[in-house]
Enzyme design. Sequence first.
Site, PDB file in Angstrom:
ATOM      1  CG  HIS A 210      -0.396  -6.452   5.023  1.00 24.48           C
ATOM      2  ND1 HIS A 210      -0.609  -5.988   6.293  1.00 24.48           N
ATOM      3  CD2 HIS A 210       0.078  -5.392   4.319  1.00 24.48           C
ATOM      4  CE1 HIS A 210      -0.257  -4.710   6.357  1.00 24.48           C
ATOM      5  NE2 HIS A 210       0.152  -4.320   5.171  1.00 24.48           N
TER       6      HIS A 210
ATOM      7  CB  CYS B  59       2.331   4.385  11.780  1.00 25.08           C
ATOM      8  SG  CYS B  59       1.583   3.357  10.544  1.00 25.08           S
TER       9      CYS B  59
ATOM     10  CD  GLN C 122      -7.653  -0.432   6.993  1.00 26.81           C
ATOM     11  OE1 GLN C 122      -8.498  -1.233   7.377  1.00 26.81           O
ATOM     12  NE2 GLN C 122      -6.398  -0.506   7.387  1.00 26.81           N
TER      13      GLN C 122
ATOM     14  CB  THR D 130      12.862 -10.263 -10.152  1.00 27.11           C
ATOM     15  OG1 THR D 130      14.044  -9.999 -10.903  1.00 27.11           O
ATOM     16  CG2 THR D 130      12.399 -11.688 -10.391  1.00 27.11           C
TER      17      THR D 130
ATOM     18  CB  SER E 117      -1.906  -3.259   1.015  1.00 26.49           C
ATOM     19  OG  SER E 117      -0.907  -3.982   1.696  1.00 26.49           O
TER      20      SER E 117
ATOM     21  N   GLY F 112       0.807  -1.218   0.000  1.00 28.13           N
ATOM     22  CA  GLY F 112       0.000   0.000   0.000  1.00 28.13           C
ATOM     23  C   GLY F 112       0.841   1.269   0.000  1.00 28.13           C
ATOM     24  CB  SER F 113       3.821   2.327   1.928  1.00 27.15           C
ATOM     25  OG  SER F 113       3.239   2.114   3.196  1.00 27.15           O
TER      26      SER F 113
ATOM     27  CG  ASN G 144      -5.577   3.946   8.637  1.00 30.83           C
ATOM     28  OD1 ASN G 144      -5.910   4.899   7.923  1.00 30.83           O
ATOM     29  ND2 ASN G 144      -4.565   4.024   9.467  1.00 30.83           N
TER      30      ASN G 144
HETATM   31  C1  LIG Z   1      -2.027  -0.399   5.856  1.00 30.71           C
HETATM   32  C2  LIG Z   1      -2.350   0.838   5.091  1.00 30.71           C
HETATM   33  C3  LIG Z   1      -1.442   1.401   4.183  1.00 30.71           C
HETATM   34  C4  LIG Z   1      -0.045   0.858   4.012  1.00 30.71           C
HETATM   35  O1  LIG Z   1      -0.032  -0.378   3.367  1.00 30.71           O
HETATM   36  P1  LIG Z   1       1.284  -1.289   3.468  1.00 30.71           P
HETATM   37  O2  LIG Z   1       0.995  -2.430   2.561  1.00 30.71           O
HETATM   38  O3  LIG Z   1       1.390  -1.709   4.896  1.00 30.71           O
HETATM   39  O4  LIG Z   1       2.427  -0.464   3.009  1.00 30.71           O
HETATM   40  C5  LIG Z   1      -1.838   2.519   3.474  1.00 30.71           C
HETATM   41  N1  LIG Z   1      -3.052   3.048   3.632  1.00 30.71           N
HETATM   42  C6  LIG Z   1      -3.963   2.544   4.485  1.00 30.71           C
HETATM   43  C7  LIG Z   1      -5.297   3.173   4.593  1.00 30.71           C
HETATM   44  C8  LIG Z   1      -3.634   1.433   5.248  1.00 30.71           C
HETATM   45  O5  LIG Z   1      -4.533   0.939   6.101  1.00 30.71           O
END
Ligand SMILES: *Cc1c(COP(=O)(O)O)cnc(C)c1O
Length: 397
Positions: A202, A326, A180, A238, A200, A72-73, A152
């Site tokens: 995870h 964070c 989210q 890759t 993202s 996500g970042s 989030n």
């Molecule tokens: C978790 C999150 C991110 C960051 O995603 P990562 O995969 O952990 O880098 C960005 N934006 C929101 C709203 C998130 O909840």
Amino acid sequence: MENVIYFDNAATTKVRPEVFEQMNKYFSESYGNGSSIYKIARESRKAIEQSREKVAAAINADKNEVFFTAGGSESDNWALKGVAESYSSKGKHIITLSIEHHAVLHTCQFLETKGFEVTYLPVEEDGIVDINKLKAAIRDDTILISVMFANNEIGSVQPIEEIGKIARQKGIIFHTDAVQAVGHIPIDVKAMNIDLLSMSAHKFYGPKGIGALYIRKGIKITPLIHGGAQEKNRRAGTENVPAIVGMAAALELTVKDLNEESARLARLRDKLIDGILSSIPYSRLNGSREKRLPGNVNISFEFVEGESILLLLDMKGICASSGSACTSGSLDPSHVLLAIGLPHEKAHGSLRLSLGMFNTEQEVDFILKELPPIISRLREMSPLYEDFLKNSKSDVK
Ligand SMILES: *Cc1c(COP(=O)(O)O)cnc(C)c1O
């Protein structure tokens, strides 16, 4: 009941066993580099492209509009920096929200040092942006609107479709951080006029370190990672094939029973919210009651510190959060809670419980039993609470 009770699904989720199983083969059998030509590399390539199709289908995008990233970042950074760079000759103004994730906020702050101007729109008390304020912020030199799909920390869901319509009418590019939201609420990038969308894996029971950026056909965006020709020359490196396969598998499974599961979660969420607010005095729900992620509970308790609640919950095997992962670890209260008007002391006493597919009603009942004595115990030790009781007694007489 497992020995860990996990109520921190907004921070990350457990990988589904079926997902883990599908990934396995690409570590140990079909481990070829997707750019090579022999059989085990062709298998990798095929898996990548099938995964791309699955991810695209989940948000009603075209296969060629999905680009894999490291999460996500990275997707947020790429969307903002890439658009800023590509469209700077058209204008240098960006609109976003004050409650965005730091992956968006800190990227915006970085872009300010490069000569871009950013408007950080406030949100209302329920954590939702006022559309009229957004309209009023648009200027002739606005090139990008970046508004998160769902928050989030407090789970508030923004009027994405409305914002998309406005942006399209004005010819402004519209990015949404949907990290989210993907896998949790229905998303249709076409119907919602979304130009760029971050996700993202995870956050929806896939592996960490893998994500995607949806880039609508025709949107110009300079690469963030330069190097090889992967991802149609737009994102070098890759491909992380096992993670890509895991992400697609997780998303496919999650979207398949999204409606049923979100209804189940919303019911558990509401049981938690109602149970906590009715059993613990001086508590309040943060964020919108209705426009809310199905799994999000965020409540402030007066006279206590969120960190202390977390420690006592941890002793009972309960994993939760007091803001975003964070910001915990620093003493600053959450920027999101301050933005919805909470004073510092109330923002400090907040607890986020985020539910996911592995949570059961039994676990919800367990928290509802364990939390009230924890809050009482902390209040008994709190000088703030002592002062409050003294003052309220003198008021009565
Ligand atoms: C978790 C999150 C991110 C960051 O995603 P990562 O995969 O952990 O880098 C960005 N934006 C929101 C709203 C998130 O909840």
